[in-house]
Design a protein around this motif. Structure first.
Motif, PDB file in Angstrom:
ATOM      1  N   THR A 267      53.092  48.249  34.362  1.00 37.06           N
ATOM      2  CA  THR A 267      54.184  49.163  34.698  1.00 37.06           C
ATOM      3  C   THR A 267      53.669  50.486  35.263  1.00 37.06           C
ATOM      4  OG1 THR A 267      54.162  49.852  32.396  1.00 37.06           O
ATOM      5  CG2 THR A 267      55.810  48.232  33.022  1.00 37.06           C
ATOM      6  N   GLY A 268      52.515  50.914  34.821  1.00 37.47           N
ATOM      7  CA  GLY A 268      52.039  52.233  35.233  1.00 37.47           C
ATOM      8  C   GLY A 268      51.289  52.238  36.550  1.00 37.47           C
ATOM      9  N   TYR A 269      50.941  51.067  37.063  1.00 36.59           N
ATOM     10  CA  TYR A 269      50.110  51.019  38.282  1.00 36.59           C
ATOM     11  C   TYR A 269      50.719  50.052  39.285  1.00 36.59           C
ATOM     12  CZ  TYR A 269      46.793  53.518  35.396  1.00 36.59           C
ATOM     13  OH  TYR A 269      46.205  54.449  34.597  1.00 36.59           O
ATOM     14  N   ASP A 270      50.262  50.166  40.498  1.00 37.71           N
ATOM     15  CA  ASP A 270      50.833  49.330  41.551  1.00 37.71           C
ATOM     16  C   ASP A 270      50.290  47.906  41.518  1.00 37.71           C
ATOM     17  OD1 ASP A 270      52.508  51.267  43.199  1.00 37.71           O
ATOM     18  OD2 ASP A 270      50.611  52.354  42.964  1.00 37.71           O
ATOM     19  N   ALA A 271      49.091  47.770  40.990  1.00 44.40           N
ATOM     20  CA  ALA A 271      48.514  46.425  40.876  1.00 44.40           C
ATOM     21  C   ALA A 271      47.429  46.472  39.805  1.00 44.40           C
ATOM     22  CB  ALA A 271      47.918  45.973  42.211  1.00 44.40           C
ATOM     23  N   VAL A 272      47.007  45.275  39.362  1.00 43.17           N
ATOM     24  CA  VAL A 272      46.000  45.198  38.295  1.00 43.17           C
ATOM     25  C   VAL A 272      44.894  44.237  38.738  1.00 43.17           C
ATOM     26  CG1 VAL A 272      45.564  44.568  35.887  1.00 43.17           C
ATOM     27  CG2 VAL A 272      47.772  45.563  36.539  1.00 43.17           C
TER      28      VAL A 272
ATOM     29  N   GLU B  66      49.292  33.757  27.413  1.00 45.55           N
ATOM     30  CA  GLU B  66      48.654  32.439  27.459  1.00 45.55           C
ATOM     31  C   GLU B  66      48.595  31.847  28.864  1.00 45.55           C
ATOM     32  OE1 GLU B  66      49.892  28.872  25.090  1.00 45.55           O
ATOM     33  OE2 GLU B  66      49.576  30.387  23.489  1.00 45.55           O
ATOM     34  N   SER B  67      49.635  32.186  29.626  1.00 46.98           N
ATOM     35  CA  SER B  67      49.693  31.629  30.984  1.00 46.98           C
ATOM     36  C   SER B  67      48.558  32.139  31.865  1.00 46.98           C
ATOM     37  CB  SER B  67      51.031  32.002  31.630  1.00 46.98           C
ATOM     38  OG  SER B  67      51.121  33.424  31.746  1.00 46.98           O
ATOM     39  N   PHE B  68      47.903  33.205  31.422  1.00 49.86           N
ATOM     40  CA  PHE B  68      46.813  33.761  32.217  1.00 49.86           C
ATOM     41  C   PHE B  68      45.502  33.010  32.026  1.00 49.86           C
ATOM     42  CE2 PHE B  68      47.873  38.504  33.199  1.00 49.86           C
ATOM     43  CZ  PHE B  68      49.149  38.146  33.612  1.00 49.86           C
ATOM     44  N   THR B  69      45.411  32.242  30.968  1.00 51.62           N
ATOM     45  CA  THR B  69      44.084  31.716  30.622  1.00 51.62           C
ATOM     46  C   THR B  69      44.056  30.197  30.595  1.00 51.62           C
ATOM     47  OG1 THR B  69      44.550  31.787  28.270  1.00 51.62           O
ATOM     48  CG2 THR B  69      43.552  33.749  29.233  1.00 51.62           C
ATOM     49  N   GLU B  70      42.867  29.688  30.714  1.00 54.72           N
ATOM     50  CA  GLU B  70      42.659  28.244  30.689  1.00 54.72           C
ATOM     51  C   GLU B  70      41.204  27.996  30.332  1.00 54.72           C
ATOM     52  OE1 GLU B  70      44.662  25.269  33.649  1.00 54.72           O
ATOM     53  OE2 GLU B  70      42.731  25.918  34.463  1.00 54.72           O
ATOM     54  N   ARG B  71      40.981  27.251  29.319  1.00 54.10           N
ATOM     55  CA  ARG B  71      39.624  26.917  28.898  1.00 54.10           C
ATOM     56  C   ARG B  71      38.697  28.137  28.829  1.00 54.10           C
ATOM     57  NH1 ARG B  71      37.748  21.750  29.510  1.00 54.10           N
ATOM     58  NH2 ARG B  71      35.851  22.503  30.483  1.00 54.10           N
TER      59      ARG B  71
ATOM     60  N   TYR C 210      43.514  32.894  45.908  1.00 52.35           N
ATOM     61  CA  TYR C 210      43.343  34.304  46.280  1.00 52.35           C
ATOM     62  C   TYR C 210      42.897  35.149  45.093  1.00 52.35           C
ATOM     63  CZ  TYR C 210      46.086  32.576  50.145  1.00 52.35           C
ATOM     64  OH  TYR C 210      46.514  31.840  51.188  1.00 52.35           O
ATOM     65  N   GLY C 211      42.614  34.499  43.960  1.00 48.60           N
ATOM     66  CA  GLY C 211      42.237  35.267  42.782  1.00 48.60           C
ATOM     67  C   GLY C 211      43.465  35.868  42.087  1.00 48.60           C
ATOM     68  N   ARG C 212      44.632  35.362  42.399  1.00 50.29           N
ATOM     69  CA  ARG C 212      45.845  35.942  41.817  1.00 50.29           C
ATOM     70  C   ARG C 212      46.228  35.195  40.550  1.00 50.29           C
ATOM     71  NH1 ARG C 212      50.914  36.589  45.647  1.00 50.29           N
ATOM     72  NH2 ARG C 212      50.278  34.445  45.952  1.00 50.29           N
ATOM     73  N   VAL C 213      46.498  35.997  39.512  1.00 47.57           N
ATOM     74  CA  VAL C 213      46.844  35.452  38.205  1.00 47.57           C
ATOM     75  C   VAL C 213      48.347  35.166  38.194  1.00 47.57           C
ATOM     76  CG1 VAL C 213      46.820  35.952  35.718  1.00 47.57           C
ATOM     77  CG2 VAL C 213      45.002  36.834  37.200  1.00 47.57           C
ATOM     78  N   PRO C 214      48.769  34.048  37.602  1.00 43.15           N
ATOM     79  CA  PRO C 214      50.214  33.753  37.616  1.00 43.15           C
ATOM     80  C   PRO C 214      51.016  34.788  36.823  1.00 43.15           C
ATOM     81  CG  PRO C 214      49.014  32.145  36.287  1.00 43.15           C
ATOM     82  CD  PRO C 214      47.984  33.017  36.935  1.00 43.15           C
ATOM     83  N   ASP C 215      51.569  35.739  37.517  1.00 41.09           N
ATOM     84  CA  ASP C 215      52.345  36.796  36.872  1.00 41.09           C
ATOM     85  C   ASP C 215      53.517  37.136  37.777  1.00 41.09           C
ATOM     86  OD1 ASP C 215      52.552  38.925  34.769  1.00 41.09           O
ATOM     87  OD2 ASP C 215      52.405  40.212  36.560  1.00 41.09           O
TER      88      ASP C 215
ATOM     89  N   PHE D 106      45.444  40.452  39.748  1.00 39.67           N
ATOM     90  CA  PHE D 106      44.357  39.652  40.303  1.00 39.67           C
ATOM     91  C   PHE D 106      43.191  39.625  39.317  1.00 39.67           C
ATOM     92  CE2 PHE D 106      46.865  40.675  43.909  1.00 39.67           C
ATOM     93  CZ  PHE D 106      46.640  39.677  44.863  1.00 39.67           C
ATOM     94  N   ALA D 107      42.316  38.663  39.494  1.00 38.37           N
ATOM     95  CA  ALA D 107      41.136  38.593  38.635  1.00 38.37           C
ATOM     96  C   ALA D 107      39.933  38.196  39.464  1.00 38.37           C
ATOM     97  CB  ALA D 107      41.357  37.571  37.518  1.00 38.37           C
ATOM     98  N   GLY D 108      38.744  38.441  38.918  1.00 36.67           N
ATOM     99  CA  GLY D 108      37.536  38.043  39.631  1.00 36.67           C
ATOM    100  C   GLY D 108      36.322  38.203  38.745  1.00 36.67           C
ATOM    101  N   GLY D 109      35.204  37.757  39.239  1.00 35.35           N
ATOM    102  CA  GLY D 109      33.959  37.875  38.483  1.00 35.35           C
ATOM    103  C   GLY D 109      33.843  36.816  37.411  1.00 35.35           C
TER     104      GLY D 109
END
Ligand SMILES: Cc1cc2nc3c(=O)[nH]c(=O)nc-3n(C[C@H](O)[C@H](O)[C@H](O)COP(=O)(O)OP(=O)(O)OC[C@H]3O[C@@H](n4cnc5c(N)ncnc54)[C@H](O)[C@@H]3O)c2cc1C
Ligand code: SF4
Ligand code: SF4
Lengths: 430, 629
Positions: free
Chosen positions: B229-234, B397-402, B410-415, B421-424
């Motif tokens: 909520t506080g930022y434009d993207a994560v 939970e929807s963000f994670t798997e194994r 594109y590195g985009r997390v289902p939200d 987004f995620a990476g690394g």
């Protein structure tokens, strides 16, 4: 007379020369000692001496009998320090002529030569060299084309090249070989012509049989044949492009220019032949040697060394009451149409001695009669009957008896008002 | 006679024998266009060199090597910065997939790319001003929240800043850098270098790093919702910094440590106790780093016990060699069975047995123990380096798997926000610094797209230049410039002394000079020189400054043949249909049916027009004569 069209400022001003042609001190001494003497030498030696006098810059060689002796003589001159020239021993005639072409393009006076199948092996280069208008000289001591492997003289090798844009002259004696070599350079290098030249002598009959040749003074040669000056040499100091790739439509005007140069050469040949006579005191007919043609009824047209026998035969036949004469062609390209017409005016029947093969041609005989009959056909007024004789093939002599046989055939034609056929194979017919 | 009365129309008048002015660079063959001979056209098409393709950040390696070759270090440095914010870091620790892919390996030895990169990175690090700062766009008012200050987070912040975005990086530890500080030992990557690289980023303005903030799990702390909520993207670049535990008897004895924890404490400069007889359990780079640090800190011996055979070890070859030189021992194809402790719970030894590496159907390691081969070895410290995980229970939970954060291509997390987004490592599992850097770069690009309402698009296909298409006749064989190392005796006594040293300027230039510029024009001038028709033009001797004069090039393709790099290609003439194209000769491409080749519509029309014009000129006039101009 049209003059060649040279423009774009490319040839204005003095084009650069490579190093000025300098004679070696030994060469000068040698030639000075020679001046005014008459020496016995064969046609090959005569050609080599002419090249020495012409002070050629580049010689390209590849051995083949019988012309090889020309190159042997020149190699000796260089080895003896008499001639300072670049001598390139090529790996075959095609590269031999190419190298001479390259040298000529750069402004060198280049000299080359060949015989028989050597002449035909380098065929590609003929049109290229004349199309580029590079006036190099080629000595040919003629020879049969294989088969069979035959060293004898025949005119076929040189005549095969007749339409490639080279001046083509035939010499009948060593002296004429010497003189013609100088005259041909002078004509070919004339800016109105700029065409390469072939100076042909009959193999063995001329190339290897000695005659007396008069050695001129260097000054005489240099006044008649000044140093070579190509108007558009390849030179890094003033770059130009040679042999460009062109649009199809740009081909015909260039070919027309070359055809014009060939025709313009007719006038220049007259001029230079006369000039030669003034300087050297030997007068040659411009194109056609007319021997006893004035009142002749029948005539033999011939070129090259067999004319010597022919002249004797004419004398013998005349003594027997036959009104015969001889027309010897000194140049075959450009073809002296009008001079030949004049020489043969009033003659009733003409026979061309072929000494060459033109397999399947209009006459089913040789090559030369095709030009001769075309010239005769164009004559105003009454035209002589014309036939031809296949003789002297494979290096055979043409003996007196064969000339007499020919005279008989011509006499019959006059009597009947028509020739039996366009070509006779002498020795194979009754 | 035959030529009497002939005349040559003015437009066809040519100089004798077609002798023409020499073609010049500007004019070419003005008189005789030859382009209509051409069936194929030489075309400059830069391709992707394999090194560039293999680097996850997409560094334009060929380009900066070329700059180095020509002593243009600042240009080289700026070229790297387009893709990678920290060449002094990667120049030291990257596992250099670029060198593995380098075509030069097929020729003799791969280019020492990483060392040249380090040379340029250190060149840049020593500049007083960050040269990109003056050209940065002003901040656009949008701010992105980034969790994790490892290479992934830092790269994302950097690339966002280059596009005008501000960012706030939340970091759980007390200092920034992620594994660069808390994993990779200082003898690989000195602290000062890392500090300087990070300062260079924060010095750009608009990048704030808040250390000591653990997102999600600190009571009363910052949560994911705050960020959403506080930022434009994560951007989530959490890494994997929790060591996997090994459940064996005695595993809780004093002296048994996680290798990651050991390296972290060391990296953060905290006092760590390590004995003189150390066993390291594991067969990867962490095990190697831990063993080598243990030798340095304890002054004793370290032995790596691995399931992997010597050939299977997952340690990069140069590290393995260095470890051996430093005295690290190896006990391959063994497993830890039990830890032996004394009465006070201190480790005194371990029971090992022979074992083999095997995996179950999910790819999880399942050691194959050889029963009855147990034996005892004495030791005082045991470091466990058998893998990493991350605590993700604070994420939906929807963000994670194994055990990893799940993301699309594109590195985009289902939200629902579509802006997380995620990476690394947290997305990929344990990988490389440069992977994280590449993910950060890509995330910045895609965050920008999302925030400016542009569609996300996959990268276009690239053509990677194979070795076989180079004209290798042009490349003299030359050995790779060796990378200088500190002697093992010296380096193995210090936690600070750098193992791998830098190229000198001369060495860097010599090494860059070996690059074959695969598929990319490097201004060698070959085409310019070899063209027999003077149809290759250039205004500067530089990539992209050559052109083909299509009116004169007759398609002999000598230039294509002689192009060392293969950037010149032959392309069929019929692929072109530009308005000023050369008119084809009818004989070459007959416009009529049944002819041997097809003609481009435009050129066909030109010929039709020419025929029509000719016909018009032949029109019979009332006086009965045709008019010819
Ligand atoms: C010992 C070791 C040596 C290595 N050596 C090399 C090497 O030589 N070359 C190489 O290419 N790769 C190496 N790697 C791998 C490399 O370090 C990683 O792939 C890389 O650092 C991953 O970067 P990242 O940004 O994804 O995560 P990290 O570098 O792990 O950074 C993640 C950061 O996020 C922080 N974080 C995690 N959760 C939270 C949270 N909830 N709130 C706030 N902050 C959080 C962590 O504290 C950490 O600082 C090594 C790894 C290890 C463990
Ligand atoms: S970051 Fe790594 S892969 Fe990329 S160029 Fe540098 S050493 Fe090579
Ligand atoms: S030779 Fe140069 S361009 Fe080619 S792969 Fe290696 S580094 Fe890259």
């Amino acid at each position: 007379m049209t003059s060649v069209h040279v423009d774009h400022g490319l040839t204005s001003g003095a084009p650069p020369r490579l190093a000025p042609a300098v004679r070696t001190p030994d060469g000068e001494k040698f030639l000075n000692g020679m001046a005014g003497t008459r020496i016995r030498q064969n046609g090959c030696a005569a050609a080599a001496y002419a090249a020495l006098y012409a002070n050629v810059d580049v010689i390209t060689a590849y051995p083949i009998r019988p012309y090889t002796a020309i190159m042997m003589n020149l190699a000796q001159f260089i080895a003896d320090g008499i001639l300072d020239a670049e001598y390139i021993h090529a790996d075959g005639e095609h590269s031999q002529f190419s190298a001479a072409f390259g040298a000529g393009s750069c402004g060198a006076r280049a000299y080359t030569g060949s015989s028989g199948v050597g002449v035909t092996y380098g065929y590609e280069m003929y049109s290229i060299i004349s199309g580029a208008r590079i006036p190099i000289q080629m000595a040919i001591a003629d020879r049969t084309l294989d088969p069979p492997g035959d060293f004898g003289s025949e005119h076929t090798d040189a005549l095969c090249t007749r339409d490639m844009g080279w001046l083509l002259g035939w010499a009948a004696t060593p002296q004429e070989v010497f003189d013609k070599s100088l005259i041909a350079y002078a004509i070919g290098e004339d800016p109105r012509v700029l065409l390469p030249q072939m100076v042909v002598q009959d193999g063995y009959f001329v190339s290897h049989i000695a005659g007396e040749v008069e050695m001129p003074a260097i000054g005489q040669v240099e006044s008649f044949l000044p140093p070579y000056q190509l108007p558009f040499p390849l030179d890094p100091r003033r770059p130009v492009s040679h042999g460009p790739q062109i649009h199809p439509e740009q081909g015909p005007p260039l070919q027309l220019e070359r055809a014009r140069a060939m025709e313009d050469a007719l006038g220049v040949i007259r001029e230079k032949t006369d000039e030669f006579a003034q300087v050297f005191g030997r007068k040659y007919p411009h194109f056609v040697e007319s021997y006893k043609l004035d009142d002749a009824e029948i005539a033999i047209v011939i070129s090259g060394g067999h004319s010597v026998t022919c002249r004797a035969a004419v004398d013998r036949l005349r003594a027997a009451g036959v009104r015969i004469g001889m027309a010897r062609l000194l140049w075959i390209r450009p073809f002296p149409t009008s001079d030949l017409q004049e020489a043969l005016r009033g003659v009733k029947a003409v026979g061309v001695v072929e000494t060459n093969l033109g397999l399947g041609g209009a006459s089913y005989g040789g090559i030369l009669s095709l030009d001769v009959t075309t010239a005769l056909y164009q004559m105003d007024g009454e035209r002589p009957l014309a036939t031809s004789f296949m003789a002297g093939l494979g290096g055979e002599t043409v003996p007196m008896s064969e000339f007499e046989w020919m005279a008989g055939k011509l006499g019959q034609a006059v009597a009947r008002g028509r020739v039996e056929k366009a070509a006779h194979w002498v020795g194979f017919e009754d | 006679m035959s030529v009497r009365g002939t005349h040559i129309p003015e437009h066809l008048r040519l100089p004798i024998a077609g002798v023409t002015p020499p073609p010049t660079e500007k004019e070419g063959q003005r008189l005789f266009p030859t382009g209509n001979f051409r069936f194929f056209r030489p075309v400059y098409r830069d391709k992707t060199p394999p090194c560039n393709h293999a680097c996850p950040t997409g560094e334009q390696i060929q380009k900066y090597l070329d700059f180095v070759k020509h002593d243009r270090y600042l240009d080289g440095y700026l070229t790297i910065l387009e893709d990678n914010p920290m060449p002094s870091v990667t120049g030291r620790v990257c596992y250099h997939p670029c060198e593995t892919a380098c075509n030069r390996a097929a020729h003799d030895e791969p280019i020492g790319i990483r060392s040249v990169e380090r040379f340029l990175g250190d060149f840049g690090l020593n500049l007083e001003e960050n040269p990109i700062k003056k050209d940065l766009p002003p901040l656009n008012g949008k701010t992105v929240a980034i969790v994790g200050s490892g290479p992934g987070g830092l790269a994302c912040a950097y690339h966002l800043r280059r596009k005008g975005y501000a960012s706030v990086i939340f970091e759980a530890l007390d200092s920034a850098g992620g594994m660069l500080r808390a994993g990779i030992p200082a003898w690989h990557l000195p602290e000062e270098v890392l500090d300087k690289e990070i300062a260079k980023l924060t010095g750009l303005g608009g990048i704030e790093i808040r250390c000591g903030v653990r997102v999600g799990s600190d009571p009363g702390g910052i949560t994911l919702d705050h960020l959403r909520t506080g930022y434009d993207a994560v951007f989530l670049a959490l890494g994997q910094d929790v060591g996997r535990r090994l459940d064996v008897e005695g595993g809780r004895s004093r002296g048994v440590l996680g290798a990651l924890e050991f390296l972290r404490e060391t990296g953060l400069g905290r006092p760590v106790k390590v004995g003189r007889n150390v066993l390291v359990i594991g067969g990867g780079n962490t095990a190697s780093d831990a063993a080598r640090s243990a030798v340095r800190l304890g002054g004793g011996e370290a032995t790596i016990v691995s399931l992997e055979s010597e050939d299977e070890l997952l340690i990069v070859p140069e590290d393995l060699e260095q470890a051996r030189e430093e005295g690290v021992r190896f006990r391959p194809q063994h497993s830890l069975v039990r830890v032996i402790a004394d009465g006070e719970g201190n480790v005194t030894g371990a029971v090992l047995c022979q074992a083999r590496l095997a995996k179950d159907e999910n790819g999880n390691v399942r050691p194959q123990i050889s029963e009855g081969t147990e034996f005892e070895v004495p030791c005082d410290t045991i470091l466990i380096a058998i893998g990493q995980v991350q605590v993700l229970d604070w994420l939906p939970e929807s963000f994670t798997e194994r055990g990893l954060v799940k993301a699309d291509e594109y590195g985009r997390v289902p939200d629902d926000s579509e802006a997380v987004f995620a990476g690394g490592d947290v997305m990929r599992g344990p990988s490389m610094v440069v992977d994280a850097l590449g993910d950060g770069k890509r995330a910045a690009r895609d965050i920008d797209r999302v925030l400016s309402a542009q569609p996300l698009e996959p990268d276009g296909p690239v053509e990677v230049m194979p070795y076989e298409r180079l004209n290798t006749a042009y490349f003299r064989h030359a050995p790779r410039t060796p990378v200088p190392l500190t002697p093992a005796g010296t380096r193995s006594k210090s936690q600070k002394v750098e193992v791998t040293l830098a190229y000198s300027r001369e060495e860097a230039v010599a090494e860059a000079d070996r690059c074959m510029s695969c598929g990319v024009c490097n201004g060698c001038d070959n085409c310019y020189i070899v063209c027999p028709d003077i149809s290759v033009m250039r205004d500067a001797r530089e990539n992209g400054r050559y052109s083909i004069r299509t009116h004169y090039c007759k398609g002999c393709l000598v230039c294509v043949q002689e192009c060392p790099t293969g950037c010149l290609e032959k392309v069929p003439e019929l692929d072109f249909d530009e308005p000023d194209a050369v008119v084809r000769m009818e004989t070459a491409f007959a416009p009529y049916d049944g002819a041997h080749a097809e003609q481009a519509p435009f050129t066909r029309q030109l010929i039709e027009d020419a025929i029509a014009e000719y016909d018009r000129s032949k029109t019979v006039q009332p006086n009965g004569r045709g008019v010819t101009p």
